[in-house]
Write a protein that holds these residues in place. Structure first.
Motif, PDB file in Angstrom:
ATOM      1  N   LYS A  31       0.942  -6.815  -6.065  1.00  0.00           N
ATOM      2  CA  LYS A  31       1.368  -6.753  -4.702  1.00  0.00           C
ATOM      3  C   LYS A  31       1.249  -8.384  -4.264  1.00  0.00           C
ATOM      4  O   LYS A  31       0.237  -8.856  -4.692  1.00  0.00           O
ATOM      5  N   LEU A  34      -0.764  -7.564   1.414  1.00  0.00           N
ATOM      6  CA  LEU A  34      -1.739  -6.704   1.287  1.00  0.00           C
ATOM      7  C   LEU A  34      -2.332  -6.638   2.737  1.00  0.00           C
ATOM      8  O   LEU A  34      -2.245  -7.590   3.557  1.00  0.00           O
ATOM      9  N   ASN A  35      -3.296  -5.598   2.953  1.00  0.00           N
ATOM     10  CA  ASN A  35      -4.179  -5.723   3.967  1.00  0.00           C
ATOM     11  C   ASN A  35      -5.555  -6.019   3.567  1.00  0.00           C
ATOM     12  O   ASN A  35      -6.026  -5.787   2.426  1.00  0.00           O
ATOM     13  N   GLN A  38      -8.251  -4.593   0.550  1.00  0.00           N
ATOM     14  CA  GLN A  38      -7.479  -3.861  -0.718  1.00  0.00           C
ATOM     15  C   GLN A  38      -7.801  -4.710  -1.942  1.00  0.00           C
ATOM     16  O   GLN A  38      -8.443  -5.826  -1.963  1.00  0.00           O
ATOM     17  N   GLY A 158      -3.611  -9.335   5.441  1.00  0.00           N
ATOM     18  CA  GLY A 158      -3.494  -9.623   6.729  1.00  0.00           C
ATOM     19  C   GLY A 158      -2.620 -10.901   7.014  1.00  0.00           C
ATOM     20  O   GLY A 158      -1.424 -11.033   6.324  1.00  0.00           O
ATOM     21  N   LYS A 159      -3.175 -11.465   8.125  1.00  0.00           N
ATOM     22  CA  LYS A 159      -2.322 -12.641   8.418  1.00  0.00           C
ATOM     23  C   LYS A 159      -2.443 -13.874   7.375  1.00  0.00           C
ATOM     24  O   LYS A 159      -3.415 -14.586   7.221  1.00  0.00           O
ATOM     25  N   PRO A 160      -1.375 -14.565   6.966  1.00  0.00           N
ATOM     26  CA  PRO A 160      -1.582 -15.669   6.216  1.00  0.00           C
ATOM     27  C   PRO A 160      -2.198 -17.206   7.006  1.00  0.00           C
ATOM     28  O   PRO A 160      -2.153 -17.105   8.156  1.00  0.00           O
ATOM     29  N   ASP A 182       5.863 -14.729   2.732  1.00  0.00           N
ATOM     30  CA  ASP A 182       6.908 -14.485   3.828  1.00  0.00           C
ATOM     31  C   ASP A 182       8.317 -14.585   3.303  1.00  0.00           C
ATOM     32  O   ASP A 182       9.028 -15.187   3.872  1.00  0.00           O
ATOM     33  N   TYR A 184      12.047 -13.302   1.930  1.00  0.00           N
ATOM     34  CA  TYR A 184      12.748 -12.234   2.139  1.00  0.00           C
ATOM     35  C   TYR A 184      14.260 -12.647   1.599  1.00  0.00           C
ATOM     36  O   TYR A 184      14.728 -13.717   1.640  1.00  0.00           O
ATOM     37  N   LEU A 270      10.662  -9.997  -0.916  1.00  0.00           N
ATOM     38  CA  LEU A 270      10.899  -8.657  -0.529  1.00  0.00           C
ATOM     39  C   LEU A 270      12.271  -8.361   0.081  1.00  0.00           C
ATOM     40  O   LEU A 270      12.918  -9.339   0.509  1.00  0.00           O
ATOM     41  N   THR A 271      12.757  -7.082   0.244  1.00  0.00           N
ATOM     42  CA  THR A 271      13.891  -6.682   1.255  1.00  0.00           C
ATOM     43  C   THR A 271      13.494  -7.059   2.627  1.00  0.00           C
ATOM     44  O   THR A 271      12.166  -6.427   3.003  1.00  0.00           O
ATOM     45  N   PRO A 272      14.276  -7.464   3.655  1.00  0.00           N
ATOM     46  CA  PRO A 272      13.968  -7.526   5.073  1.00  0.00           C
ATOM     47  C   PRO A 272      13.712  -6.132   5.667  1.00  0.00           C
ATOM     48  O   PRO A 272      14.142  -5.254   5.173  1.00  0.00           O
TER      49      PRO A 272
END
Lengths: 272, 185
Positions: A31, A34-35, A38, A158-160, A182, A184, A270-272
Motif C-alpha cells: 500500500k 497508510l496510517n 502500520q 498519516g500526513k505527507p 495524493d 487520483y 487511487l479512485t477518488p
C-alpha cells in the motif's frame, strides 16, 4: 543479493543500444497511503514488463530508505527469491518515506585483435588503479561508461511531508508538485524531473500501468518535460504506475567519457 | 447549593436550551442499509463539510471500530491491531482531506461504528464540532467503507445560511441508503 548480480544487470544494460532496456526494475509496495504504526511490504524485481514476476529478483544490498525526518530507516525481513525480492518497513513516524535502490558503476568497453573486451569483469568493482593496469591507454574503440541508476517508490503514514524527498543532487530524481501519495484518477498530476539537482529539460518520460498481463498491449504513456523539468500525466485508471526516464551525456566522472543515467519510480493511483 | 444559586443555574440552563433550539443548525440523517451478506461488519463512516475548493471546514462525525475492551492495545489482546485506527485510510476521501492530519480520537467527533438503521445528528451554529459556519457555498460529504464490502461517497452541496428550513437528500447505491441534510435558519 550480491555485487555480482548488480554488475550483470549493469553490463546487460550497457551492452545494449541506448534507449533499449531488456528489463525494467520495479518496486511494488503493498500500500502507499497508510496510517502511523502500520507495516508495509515491498516487492522488488526486474522484468520485461514492470510488476510481472517472471525474471529476476532485485538485489537488496543497495537499498536506501529515508524516513520522514530525513534519517535512514532500516528495512527488515529482507528476502531474495528467484523471481522477486521483498522487505518490510514499519512506519513508526508520520510522514513520507522514500524507498530507493541506487546503483552506480563504471565499465570500460574496447576492442583488441577484433575481440570485444570489457573491464572490470563480472563481480569486480571498478577502481582507477585497476583501470590504469588493465585497460590499454591506446585501446581501440574505447568507451568508458558510467552508470547511474535510481529506482524509487514512496509511501506515506498519516500526513505527507517532503523532508525525505529533498534532492540528492546526483543523477535523475523525481520531485513532487502533486504529492506522490495524493494521486487520483480524474486529477492530472504534475511532477518535476531533476538531473544533478537541476531541471531536466525536454526529456521523454515513459509511463506504464500495471496489469499488463490482462491486456494485449503495453500501452505506454509518453510525456515530455518542459523548460522547468515539469511534466503532467492523466491517469487512465487506478493502480500502480511505473515512470521512467534515461539521459545519456558526457558528464561522467573521469575516466568515464560517457554517462548513462536511469531513473524509474513507482506510484499508486487511487479512485477518488 | 443555596436556593438563589439553584435559581440562577436554572435560568442559565434555560437560556442555553432556548438559544440552541433557535440557533441556525443543520441536521444530518444517515441511513445504514441492511445488507444480506454472509459476513457483515458495520461500516466505517465519516461525515464532514467542505468548501468549494475541497478544504475541510468541519469534521462532523467519524465512526470506526474502537479497540476491543476500550482500553490499551495490551488490554485488547491479540486482535488489537485490527481495531482502532488501522483501517481509517480506507475512508479514502476523508483520510485525504483531513483524517491523516488529525490526532485521534477527536472529542465529540469520533466514536464507535453504528448499526443498521437511521442515525440523526444535529449540529448547531457556533458550537463544536460545527463551529461558526460563515455564509457561503459548502458541500456535505458522507463516506462509508465496510470490511468485506465496498466504499461509497455521497455529496450534498448547500448554501449557508438558509432563509427558510431546507431539506436536501441524496440516495446511495451500495454502502449507504439516503442521506438527508436539514438546514434550519
Amino acid at each position: 543479493m550480491n555485487a555480482k548480480t548488480i554488475c550483470v544487470a549493469v553490463l546487460a544494460t550497457l551492452l545494449l543500444a541506448p534507449g533499449v532496456h531488456a528489463h525494467k526494475r520495479w518496486f511494488e509496495p503493498s500500500k502507499t497511503v497508510l496510517n502511523v504504526g502500520q507495516w508495509v511490504t515491498v516487492d522488488a524485481a526486474s522484468s520485461t514488463d514492470p510488476f510481472i514476476r517472471d525474471h529476476n529478483a532485485l538485489p537488496l544490498d543497495n537499498l536506501v530508505v529515508t524516513g520522514p525526518d530525513g534519517n535512514a530507516v532500516t528495512p527488515v525481513n529482507l528476502f531474495k527469491g528467484r523471481l522477486r525480492s521483498s522487505f518490510d518497513l514499519e512506519l513508526v513516524q508520520a510522514g513520507t518515506y522514500r524507498i530507493a535502490w541506487v546503483n552506480e558503476g563504471i565499465t570500460a568497453v574496447w576492442e583488441e585483435n577484433g575481440q570485444r573486451r570489457v573491464w572490470p569483469p563480472r563481480g569486480t568493482p571498478f577502481t582507477p588503479e585497476g583501470f590504469g593496469r588493465e585497460v590499454p591507454a591506446n585501446a581501440d574503440k574505447l568507451r568508458v561508461i558510467q552508470m547511474l541508476g535510481r529506482l524509487e517508490t514512496f509511501v506515506t503514514a498519516g500526513k505527507p511531508n517532503d523532508i525525505a524527498l529533498k534532492p540528492v543532487g546526483r543523477g535523475l530524481e523525481l520531485q513532487p508538485i502533486t504529492g506522490f501519495n495524493d494521486l487520483y484518477v480524474g486529477e492530472p498530476a504534475t511532477f518535476r524531473l531533476l538531473l544533478d539537482g537541476k531541471p531536466a529539460v525536454d526529456l521523454e518520460v515513459v509511463v506504464i500501468a500495471d496489469g499488463i498481463r490482462y491486456r494485449n498491449s503495453v500501452d505506454e504513456i509518453r510525456a515530455k518535460t518542459d523548460e522547468h523539468g515539469r511534466f503532467t500525466l492523466d491517469w487512465p485508471k487506478p493502480g500502480f504506475y511505473w515512470l521512467s526516464a534515461t539521459v545519456t551525456d558526457d558528464r561522467g566522472t573521469p575516466p568515464a567519457t560517457e554517462r548513462r543515467v536511469n531513473y524509474a519510480a513507482v506510484v499508486e493511483v487511487l479512485t477518488p | 447549593m443555596s436556593a438563589m444559586y439553584r435559581r440562577i443555574f436554572q435560568v442559565v440552563l434555560c437560556a442555553l436550551t432556548v438559544d440552541s433550539a433557535h440557533a441556525a443548525a443543520l441536521e444530518v440523517s444517515v441511513q445504514i442499509p441492511q445488507l444480506s451478506v454472509a459476513e457483515y461488519h458495520r461500516p466505517y463512516v465519516a461525515m464532514w463539510i467542505e468548501r468549494p475548493d475541497r478544504s475541510v471546514v468541519a469534521n462532523l462525525a467519524v465512526w470506526y471500530q474502537q479497540k476491543r475492551g476500550g482500553g490499551s492495545a495490551e488490554a485488547a489482546g491479540a486482535g488489537a491491531p485490527e481495531g482502532g485506527t488501522k483501517w481509517l485510510p480506507d475512508l479514502r476521501q476523508w483520510w485525504r482531506r483531513s483524517g491523516r492530519a488529525l490526532a485521534l480520537p477527536v472529542d465529540g467527533v469520533t466514536g464507535a461504528t453504528r448499526p443498521v438503521g437511521t442515525h440523526v445528528l444535529r449540529f448547531v451554529q457556533g458550537h463544536p464540532p460545527l463551529g461558526e459556519l460563515t455564509p457561503g457555498r459548502y458541500r456535505l460529504l458522507v463516506e462509508a467503507v465496510r470490511e468485506e464490502g465496498g466504499r461509497e461517497v455521497l455529496e450534498l452541496p448547500f448554501e449557508w445560511p438558509v432563509a427558510a428550513p431546507t431539506e436536501l437528500k441524496v440516495d446511495g447505491q451500495s454502502e449507504l441508503d439516503s442521506v438527508k441534510l436539514s438546514l434550519a435558519p
